[in-house]
Design a protein around this motif. Structure first.
Motif, PDB file in Angstrom:
ATOM      1  N   ALA A  25      -4.874   0.593   1.822  1.00 14.04           N
ATOM      2  CA  ALA A  25      -5.657   0.835   0.606  1.00 14.04           C
ATOM      3  C   ALA A  25      -6.895   1.651   0.958  1.00 14.04           C
ATOM      4  O   ALA A  25      -8.029   1.221   0.700  1.00 14.04           O
ATOM      5  CB  ALA A  25      -6.040  -0.493  -0.039  1.00 14.04           C
ATOM      6  N   PRO A  26      -6.715   2.831   1.540  1.00 11.64           N
ATOM      7  CA  PRO A  26      -7.870   3.586   2.058  1.00 11.64           C
ATOM      8  C   PRO A  26      -8.870   3.994   0.988  1.00 11.64           C
ATOM      9  O   PRO A  26     -10.080   3.968   1.233  1.00 11.64           O
ATOM     10  CB  PRO A  26      -7.224   4.797   2.727  1.00 11.64           C
ATOM     11  N   GLY A  27      -8.382   4.370  -0.197  1.00 13.14           N
ATOM     12  CA  GLY A  27      -9.299   4.786  -1.248  1.00 13.14           C
ATOM     13  C   GLY A  27     -10.186   3.655  -1.734  1.00 13.14           C
ATOM     14  O   GLY A  27     -11.360   3.847  -2.040  1.00 13.14           O
TER      15      GLY A  27
ATOM     16  N   ALA B 169      -8.443   8.529   6.600  1.00  8.49           N
ATOM     17  CA  ALA B 169      -7.007   8.340   6.340  1.00  8.49           C
ATOM     18  C   ALA B 169      -6.655   8.772   4.924  1.00  8.49           C
ATOM     19  O   ALA B 169      -5.602   9.372   4.677  1.00  8.49           O
ATOM     20  CB  ALA B 169      -6.641   6.871   6.552  1.00  8.49           C
ATOM     21  N   ASN B 170      -7.540   8.488   3.978  1.00 11.53           N
ATOM     22  CA  ASN B 170      -7.288   8.822   2.578  1.00 11.53           C
ATOM     23  C   ASN B 170      -7.249  10.336   2.379  1.00 11.53           C
ATOM     24  O   ASN B 170      -6.344  10.879   1.733  1.00 11.53           O
ATOM     25  CB  ASN B 170      -8.371   8.198   1.699  1.00 11.53           C
ATOM     26  N   VAL B 171      -8.239  11.038   2.934  1.00  4.23           N
ATOM     27  CA  VAL B 171      -8.287  12.492   2.785  1.00  4.23           C
ATOM     28  C   VAL B 171      -7.076  13.144   3.446  1.00  4.23           C
ATOM     29  O   VAL B 171      -6.457  14.052   2.878  1.00  4.23           O
ATOM     30  CB  VAL B 171      -9.600  13.047   3.376  1.00  4.23           C
TER      31      VAL B 171
ATOM     32  N   GLY C 252       0.804  -1.213   0.000  1.00 10.23           N
ATOM     33  CA  GLY C 252       0.000   0.000   0.000  1.00 10.23           C
ATOM     34  C   GLY C 252       0.836   1.261   0.000  1.00 10.23           C
ATOM     35  O   GLY C 252       0.505   2.239  -0.681  1.00 10.23           O
ATOM     36  N   MET C 253       1.951   1.268   0.744  1.00 13.69           N
ATOM     37  CA  MET C 253       2.796   2.458   0.786  1.00 13.69           C
ATOM     38  C   MET C 253       3.537   2.665  -0.523  1.00 13.69           C
ATOM     39  O   MET C 253       3.787   3.796  -0.940  1.00 13.69           O
ATOM     40  CB  MET C 253       3.781   2.349   1.951  1.00 13.69           C
ATOM     41  N   ALA C 254       3.878   1.573  -1.187  1.00 15.18           N
ATOM     42  CA  ALA C 254       4.573   1.683  -2.467  1.00 15.18           C
ATOM     43  C   ALA C 254       3.626   2.056  -3.604  1.00 15.18           C
ATOM     44  O   ALA C 254       4.037   2.663  -4.584  1.00 15.18           O
ATOM     45  CB  ALA C 254       5.277   0.367  -2.788  1.00 15.18           C
TER      46      ALA C 254
ATOM     47  N   SER D 238      -7.782   5.718  -5.002  1.00 15.05           N
ATOM     48  CA  SER D 238      -9.035   5.701  -5.749  1.00 15.05           C
ATOM     49  C   SER D 238      -9.708   4.345  -5.600  1.00 15.05           C
ATOM     50  O   SER D 238      -9.049   3.334  -5.370  1.00 15.05           O
ATOM     51  CB  SER D 238      -8.776   5.995  -7.236  1.00 15.05           C
ATOM     52  N   GLY D 239     -11.015   4.335  -5.747  1.00 11.66           N
ATOM     53  CA  GLY D 239     -11.753   3.090  -5.686  1.00 11.66           C
ATOM     54  C   GLY D 239     -11.709   2.354  -7.011  1.00 11.66           C
ATOM     55  O   GLY D 239     -11.195   2.860  -8.015  1.00 11.66           O
TER      56      GLY D 239
END
Length: 309
Positions: free
Chosen positions: A269-271, A290-292, A230-232, A239-240
């Protein structure tokens, strides 16, 4: 009754596993922010390759490599910390379940003893099940008391060992120096299984692959691997899915994940998680926040985009 008392104070040193998972989220966001800053600078720096022509150009362009390596090291270190805390949280969650069963057994033992002592002034070490209470396991009171003490001691020891392992892993993450190899679960800073999963996921991303297949692959990864990926791949995971899977299938997939996998996906993977119908609203709310936050703090986010946020 005093000789049959059981000290349960050590059982209440177990932390709240949900609080552990919540506490690590800001660390992930800060680490991701540093990585995003490096990625933004790297994009601008790489543009010099076409515009900067001079004898010293290779030396100048190579100066950014240590910065990129530091970014990779930050991600690897964060994965180590996150993995350790998630393992600890999952262990604590199981120990809390065992603790409740043990406390129930202790309460039942004391209840039956009080009833028995009210009937008989002295103990018979060969007391039968009938004389000690209908719920008695069949052991003599002294034996049952000894077994309960042993279970308390074992549970306390299991927690101390889980805490020790967590601290060992976290303390293994230190200031990065070229002469000191990084600590990583498994003993290496690279993970072939994760590299394979990342390559497969990138293939799906570029080819518009089946979202269900991507979810199935995520299910095979550990919490640490999910965070590393996820960080990479943070840009894509903001995005979804363009074509989300059916709600019933998403619901079944989410229910099939472990608690720590779910916690990892919320920050990794917040989005995707925040926009996926079928996932509980509480998890989606955490993911969207977290995504925002991550997008807003990214140096590549324009002022116009921030205004929209």
């Amino acid at each position: 009754m005093n000789e049959y008392q059981i000290d349960t104070s050590g059982l209440f040193a177990l932390p709240d596993p949900d609080a552990l998972e919540t506490a690590v989220s800001p660390l992930v966001r800060h680490a991701q922010g540093m990585i995003n800053a490096v990625q933004a600078a790297s994009s601008e720096w790489s543009a010099l390759a076409d515009a900067y022509v001079a004898p010293e150009a290779p030396v100048v362009l190579a100066l950014f490599k240590p910065v990129t390596q530091t970014s990779d090291n930050i991600r690897s270190g964060m994965v180590t910390v996150f993995s350790a805390l998630m393992r600890y949280a999952e262990t604590v969650r199981e120990l809390r379940r065992k603790r409740q069963l043990l406390l129930d057994d202790i309460a039942d033992f004391h209840r039956r003893m009080e009833i028995h002592l009210g009937q008989t002034p002295s103990w018979d070490p060969h007391s039968s099940q009938e004389s000690f209470g209908s719920q008695h396991t069949g052991q003599a009171p002294l034996m049952e008391h000894s077994d309960l003490l042993r279970r308390v001691s074992v549970l306390v020891s299991e927690h101390e060992e889980a805490q020790r392992l967590c601290e060992f892993a976290v303390r293994g993450v230190h200031r990065w120096e070229s002469t000191v190899p990084p600590y990583y679960p498994g003993g290496t800073a690279t993970d072939p299984a994760l590299d394979h999963a990342r390559a497969e996921l990138r293939r799906m991303e570029s080819g518009g692959g089946d979202p269900l297949a991507m979810l199935a692959l995520w299910k095979t990864l550990t919490p640490g691997q999910l965070l590393d990926y996820g960080m990479a791949e943070s840009d894509y995971l903001r995005s979804g899915f363009r074509s989300p899977p059916p709600v019933a299938q998403v619901k079944a997939w989410w229910a099939g994940l472990t608690t720590d996998q779910q916690a990892a996906l919320v920050v990794a993977a917040p989005g995707v998680i925040g926009n996926l119908n079928g996932i509980p609203y509480a998890a989606r709310a955490k993911a969207n926040k977290a995504n925002v936050d991550a997008v807003y703090k990214d140096p590549r986010t324009t002022a116009e985009h921030k205004a929209v946020l």
